[in-house]
Design a protein around this motif. Sequence first.
Motif, PDB file in Angstrom:
ATOM      1  N   TYR B 380       2.969 -11.285   3.550  1.00 50.16           N
ATOM      2  CA  TYR B 380       2.092 -10.399   4.413  1.00 50.16           C
ATOM      3  C   TYR B 380       2.257  -9.075   4.814  1.00 50.16           C
ATOM      4  CZ  TYR B 380      -1.140  -9.502   9.169  1.00 50.16           C
ATOM      5  OH  TYR B 380      -1.741  -8.053  10.165  1.00 50.16           O
ATOM      6  N   SER B 381       3.765  -8.669   5.303  1.00 51.19           N
ATOM      7  CA  SER B 381       4.481  -7.966   5.238  1.00 51.19           C
ATOM      8  C   SER B 381       4.240  -7.032   4.312  1.00 51.19           C
ATOM      9  CB  SER B 381       6.200  -8.536   5.339  1.00 51.19           C
ATOM     10  OG  SER B 381       6.969  -6.881   5.482  1.00 51.19           O
ATOM     11  N   ARG B 382       4.492  -7.214   3.379  1.00 52.95           N
ATOM     12  CA  ARG B 382       3.708  -6.757   1.841  1.00 52.95           C
ATOM     13  C   ARG B 382       2.943  -6.489   2.043  1.00 52.95           C
ATOM     14  NH1 ARG B 382       5.253  -7.627  -4.168  1.00 52.95           N
ATOM     15  NH2 ARG B 382       4.593  -5.921  -5.310  1.00 52.95           N
ATOM     16  N   SER B 383       1.810  -7.220   2.328  1.00 51.38           N
ATOM     17  CA  SER B 383       0.414  -6.869   2.428  1.00 51.38           C
ATOM     18  C   SER B 383       0.312  -5.519   2.891  1.00 51.38           C
ATOM     19  CB  SER B 383      -0.338  -7.895   2.922  1.00 51.38           C
ATOM     20  OG  SER B 383      -0.594  -7.973   3.963  1.00 51.38           O
ATOM     21  N   GLN B 384       0.751  -5.613   4.275  1.00 50.56           N
ATOM     22  CA  GLN B 384       0.793  -3.944   5.255  1.00 50.56           C
ATOM     23  C   GLN B 384       0.825  -3.306   4.618  1.00 50.56           C
ATOM     24  OE1 GLN B 384      -1.529  -5.936   7.473  1.00 50.56           O
ATOM     25  NE2 GLN B 384      -0.299  -4.519   8.730  1.00 50.56           N
ATOM     26  N   GLU B 385       2.047  -3.126   3.831  1.00 50.92           N
ATOM     27  CA  GLU B 385       2.582  -2.029   2.889  1.00 50.92           C
ATOM     28  C   GLU B 385       1.886  -1.504   2.049  1.00 50.92           C
ATOM     29  OE1 GLU B 385       6.483  -3.144   0.955  1.00 50.92           O
ATOM     30  OE2 GLU B 385       7.162  -3.723   2.751  1.00 50.92           O
ATOM     31  N   VAL B 386       1.069  -2.283   1.523  1.00 51.11           N
ATOM     32  CA  VAL B 386       0.049  -2.213   0.126  1.00 51.11           C
ATOM     33  C   VAL B 386      -1.427  -1.482   0.935  1.00 51.11           C
ATOM     34  CG1 VAL B 386      -1.824  -3.171  -1.198  1.00 51.11           C
ATOM     35  CG2 VAL B 386       0.616  -4.169  -1.380  1.00 51.11           C
ATOM     36  N   ARG B 387      -1.390  -2.318   1.838  1.00 51.86           N
ATOM     37  CA  ARG B 387      -2.681  -1.558   2.460  1.00 51.86           C
ATOM     38  C   ARG B 387      -2.415   0.448   3.153  1.00 51.86           C
ATOM     39  NH1 ARG B 387      -4.015  -5.785   7.320  1.00 51.86           N
ATOM     40  NH2 ARG B 387      -5.167  -7.720   5.812  1.00 51.86           N
ATOM     41  N   ALA B 388      -1.389  -0.048   3.203  1.00 49.14           N
ATOM     42  CA  ALA B 388      -0.754   1.738   3.587  1.00 49.14           C
ATOM     43  C   ALA B 388      -1.001   2.505   2.928  1.00 49.14           C
ATOM     44  CB  ALA B 388       0.527   1.661   4.534  1.00 49.14           C
ATOM     45  N   LEU B 389      -0.664   2.148   1.805  1.00 46.51           N
ATOM     46  CA  LEU B 389      -0.289   2.583   0.366  1.00 46.51           C
ATOM     47  C   LEU B 389      -2.001   2.845  -0.072  1.00 46.51           C
ATOM     48  CD1 LEU B 389       1.615   3.581  -2.482  1.00 46.51           C
ATOM     49  CD2 LEU B 389       1.325   1.207  -3.159  1.00 46.51           C
ATOM     50  N   ALA B 390      -3.343   1.960  -0.484  1.00 41.72           N
ATOM     51  CA  ALA B 390      -4.589   1.992  -0.694  1.00 41.72           C
ATOM     52  C   ALA B 390      -4.358   3.084   0.066  1.00 41.72           C
ATOM     53  CB  ALA B 390      -4.922   0.816  -0.099  1.00 41.72           C
ATOM     54  N   GLY B 391      -4.412   3.390   1.291  1.00 42.99           N
ATOM     55  CA  GLY B 391      -4.538   4.204   2.290  1.00 42.99           C
ATOM     56  C   GLY B 391      -4.242   5.507   1.662  1.00 42.99           C
ATOM     57  N   ILE B 392      -3.815   5.862   1.253  1.00 39.65           N
ATOM     58  CA  ILE B 392      -3.136   7.372   0.629  1.00 39.65           C
ATOM     59  C   ILE B 392      -4.107   7.494  -1.077  1.00 39.65           C
ATOM     60  CG2 ILE B 392      -1.503   8.600  -0.657  1.00 39.65           C
ATOM     61  CD1 ILE B 392       0.495   7.211   1.836  1.00 39.65           C
ATOM     62  N   VAL B 393      -3.768   6.146  -1.793  1.00 38.58           N
ATOM     63  CA  VAL B 393      -4.123   6.801  -3.142  1.00 38.58           C
ATOM     64  C   VAL B 393      -4.936   5.385  -3.422  1.00 38.58           C
ATOM     65  CG1 VAL B 393      -1.867   6.591  -4.118  1.00 38.58           C
ATOM     66  CG2 VAL B 393      -2.637   4.299  -3.516  1.00 38.58           C
ATOM     67  N   GLY B 394      -6.229   5.024  -2.680  1.00 45.01           N
ATOM     68  CA  GLY B 394      -7.389   4.698  -2.741  1.00 45.01           C
ATOM     69  C   GLY B 394      -6.451   2.740  -3.886  1.00 45.01           C
ATOM     70  N   LYS B 395      -7.788   2.265  -3.301  1.00 46.53           N
ATOM     71  CA  LYS B 395      -7.813   0.685  -4.226  1.00 46.53           C
ATOM     72  C   LYS B 395      -7.529   0.218  -5.535  1.00 46.53           C
ATOM     73  CE  LYS B 395      -9.661  -3.224  -1.728  1.00 46.53           C
ATOM     74  NZ  LYS B 395     -10.683  -4.045  -1.277  1.00 46.53           N
ATOM     75  N   ALA B 396      -8.444   1.925  -6.026  1.00 44.07           N
ATOM     76  CA  ALA B 396      -8.384   1.929  -7.727  1.00 44.07           C
ATOM     77  C   ALA B 396      -6.476   2.425  -7.840  1.00 44.07           C
ATOM     78  CB  ALA B 396      -9.316   3.441  -8.114  1.00 44.07           C
ATOM     79  N   GLY B 397      -6.216   2.942  -7.027  1.00 43.50           N
ATOM     80  CA  GLY B 397      -5.060   3.183  -7.831  1.00 43.50           C
ATOM     81  C   GLY B 397      -3.403   1.570  -7.073  1.00 43.50           C
ATOM     82  N   LEU B 398      -4.367   0.757  -6.744  1.00 40.52           N
ATOM     83  CA  LEU B 398      -3.432  -0.967  -7.171  1.00 40.52           C
ATOM     84  C   LEU B 398      -3.422  -1.117  -7.545  1.00 40.52           C
ATOM     85  CD1 LEU B 398      -4.295  -1.511  -3.526  1.00 40.52           C
ATOM     86  CD2 LEU B 398      -2.728   0.061  -3.685  1.00 40.52           C
ATOM     87  N   THR B 399      -2.015  -2.182  -8.221  1.00 38.46           N
ATOM     88  CA  THR B 399      -2.043  -2.524  -9.763  1.00 38.46           C
ATOM     89  C   THR B 399      -3.027  -3.704  -8.919  1.00 38.46           C
ATOM     90  OG1 THR B 399      -0.075  -4.078  -8.655  1.00 38.46           O
ATOM     91  CG2 THR B 399       0.218  -2.038 -10.330  1.00 38.46           C
ATOM     92  N   GLU B 400      -2.830  -5.617 -10.253  1.00 42.01           N
ATOM     93  CA  GLU B 400      -3.651  -6.427  -9.708  1.00 42.01           C
ATOM     94  C   GLU B 400      -2.650  -7.284  -8.933  1.00 42.01           C
ATOM     95  OE1 GLU B 400      -4.504  -9.785 -12.364  1.00 42.01           O
ATOM     96  OE2 GLU B 400      -4.165  -8.007 -13.816  1.00 42.01           O
ATOM     97  N   ILE B 401      -1.315  -7.088  -8.940  1.00 44.88           N
ATOM     98  CA  ILE B 401      -0.774  -7.847  -7.977  1.00 44.88           C
ATOM     99  C   ILE B 401      -0.882  -7.019  -6.864  1.00 44.88           C
ATOM    100  CG2 ILE B 401       1.878  -6.773  -8.052  1.00 44.88           C
ATOM    101  CD1 ILE B 401       1.299 -10.250  -7.856  1.00 44.88           C
ATOM    102  N   ASP B 402      -0.709  -5.607  -6.766  1.00 45.95           N
ATOM    103  CA  ASP B 402      -0.890  -5.493  -5.169  1.00 45.95           C
ATOM    104  C   ASP B 402      -2.188  -6.100  -4.291  1.00 45.95           C
ATOM    105  OD1 ASP B 402       1.213  -3.630  -5.061  1.00 45.95           O
ATOM    106  OD2 ASP B 402       0.410  -2.229  -5.467  1.00 45.95           O
ATOM    107  N   LEU B 403      -3.420  -5.684  -5.069  1.00 44.92           N
ATOM    108  CA  LEU B 403      -4.713  -6.344  -5.213  1.00 44.92           C
ATOM    109  C   LEU B 403      -4.643  -8.161  -4.525  1.00 44.92           C
ATOM    110  CD1 LEU B 403      -7.104  -4.319  -7.461  1.00 44.92           C
ATOM    111  CD2 LEU B 403      -6.737  -4.068  -5.235  1.00 44.92           C
ATOM    112  N   LYS B 404      -3.287  -8.727  -4.829  1.00 42.47           N
ATOM    113  CA  LYS B 404      -3.590 -10.322  -4.340  1.00 42.47           C
ATOM    114  C   LYS B 404      -3.217 -10.112  -3.059  1.00 42.47           C
ATOM    115  CE  LYS B 404      -3.684 -12.657  -9.014  1.00 42.47           C
ATOM    116  NZ  LYS B 404      -4.705 -13.258  -8.977  1.00 42.47           N
ATOM    117  N   TYR B 405      -2.377  -8.525  -3.274  1.00 40.56           N
ATOM    118  CA  TYR B 405      -0.972  -8.692  -1.386  1.00 40.56           C
ATOM    119  C   TYR B 405      -2.553  -8.953  -0.936  1.00 40.56           C
ATOM    120  CZ  TYR B 405       2.873 -10.678  -3.152  1.00 40.56           C
ATOM    121  OH  TYR B 405       4.778 -10.822  -3.450  1.00 40.56           O
ATOM    122  N   MET B 406      -3.598  -7.534  -1.097  1.00 42.98           N
ATOM    123  CA  MET B 406      -4.142  -7.411   0.018  1.00 42.98           C
ATOM    124  C   MET B 406      -5.046  -8.122   0.157  1.00 42.98           C
ATOM    125  SD  MET B 406      -5.534  -3.327  -0.441  1.00 42.98           S
ATOM    126  CE  MET B 406      -6.297  -3.164   1.056  1.00 42.98           C
TER     127      MET B 406
END
Lengths: 199, 461
Positions: B380-406
């Motif tokens: 969950y902690s990692r998912s929060q980091e990924v959400r913050a990252l998605a807020g900057i680069v957008g969902k398209a910029g996330l890796t497959e594993i990042d999407l899983k954490y989301m």
Amino acid sequence: MASNSALESTIDKILKNTEKNILTNIKSGLDESQQKLDDAIPKLESEYDKIISNGKKEADKIEKQITGASDIGVRNKQLLVLEEAVERVFSSALEQIANADRSGDYANLVKTLINEAIQILGTSEVTIFTNTKDKDVVQSTISQFSGAKLSSETIECLGGIKVKSKDGAMTFDNTIDARIERLKPLIRKEIAAKFGVGN
Amino acid sequence: MTIEGGVQYSKIAEIKGPLVVVDDVENAAFDELVEIETNEGERRLGKVLEVGNGKAIVQVFEGTTGLSISGTKAKFVGKVMEMPVSKEVLGRVFDGLGRPKDGLPDPIADKFIDINGEPMNPEQREYPKDFIQTGVSVIDGLMTLVRGQKLPIFSGSGMSHNLLAAQIARQASVVGKQDDFAVVFAAIGVQYSEAEYFRRSLEESGALKRSVLFLNTADDPAIERIITPRVALTVAEYLAFDLGMHVLVVMTDMTNYAEALREISAAREEVPGRKGYPGYLYTDLSTIYERAGKLNGRKGSVTQVPILSMPSDDITHPIPDLTGYITEGQIVIGRDLFRQGIYPPINILMSLSRLMKDGIGEGSTRADHAEVANQVYDAYSRSQEVRALAGIVGKAGLTEIDLKYMDVGDTFEKEFLTQATDENRTIEETLALLWKIVSKLPKNEITKIKDKFVDQYYKEE
């Protein structure tokens, strides 16, 4: 005729193909539905278990609600009945105290009450108040306490005395009413015990 | 209870805020109970705060409104404030001073106990380690409450802490044991509607028969709030250590208690500490919180869940700050989650139960509990980091594993955290949900759980 047999053979072929296709489709349909049924069984079982478990939870909840409410209802009624009985005992006891004979040991009791009040107030320069009924007893006892004076004012009480320091700053209520009031919770417990409640 | 005391004084020197200064007083004692009689014959209760030089400072619980210097009398009762206790207090509703509020008579007392309690001998304390099931997944699964623990809920104004408190009070139980369980609920300065909600909620769920309610509403005198947690804890201690019950004490809202303390402190013209609270706020709070625990050789336990609303959601405010020093962890209600409509909106990353590790595992919950909880915290902690990252680069910029954490984060909030107010989940259901979240991750991401548990519970989707 040759063209007819060719036509018949083509139709036969088409029919056979169609039949084969239909049979294949039916078989795959059957297999598919069988598979779906097989897949559905564990889901069905899990759904069934879920429904049963939710039903049990709901039933437990309702049972708790019903038994909880009725237990509380019964207990509360019991408390009210007990309180009524305790109050009856109290009023009957108070009546007996109010009508008690003031001769004999009563003068000693008044002496003890005055003594106690003087000690608690820390001064013997006091004014003593009592009810009309006890005035004579108190008057005769007061002579043993120098500095103590009986007030001409009377108070309403079952018996006993109320003592005030001469400057009026301190009062100690040592009437029977006040003593009963102070001890009421303990007396209630004793009475309740006689009814078989508590220790 | 004695027949000593009972001297009434009629020289009132001063009335200041909730305090009455009585002159020419002899033999008064600290904390002695005082009966104030008004001109009209109305009686109010108070206690002695200070004595000396022939004066006594009396704190009037019901406030001093309507009192005048002439005609007011103060009777020093000769004993400290006591609460009459017996098993019959269960199922009863009292006001903030411990007087019946349910139209029934005073309980027939088995004992009269000083509301200040007796200090627990530290040497006699037993380390808390038995699991209490609250039926709230996020608490049972990730910040487990154990018997004898003090675990506060830090909330903010307007958030759903009272719903959560009532749910815990209704659902809390000791799993797998036939021990008696009771709930003591102290509402301190709550609105009338909230007090009614608590009472109705316990009544309708059938939990009232094992509960005792102390209700001090917002329109009751603030000074009464000093007493409410103490009478509640007195009853809890009696039920626990005399009757051998496991008692959960829910106190809401401790901020109102601290406000009342500040009011008295200001009236006594004491040197104020942080934000005007008295310098002894920590010591005073500890006299309440330290009344939780288990004792060697005694069957029962007192577990506390104090609830406090943090002014401006400020966790560094003196009340949560000092509470945090005394208690064993905290459950933090998150404003963001609350705004999203999630119930209970518990921010797990800021929450912690310090005694959880001793109350879970084989024999109490399940062997895999600690590991799966750690993995979910991590994910969950990692998912929060990924959400913050998605807020900057957008969902398209996330890796497959990042999407899983989301996805893990979403599932956690929607399926695990979110729970109906009348939904009572067993610990098995809670652990199954934790494994459902973990199973959203590929096996190579599961680093905190032993293989044998992964083989047993992991279900790839």
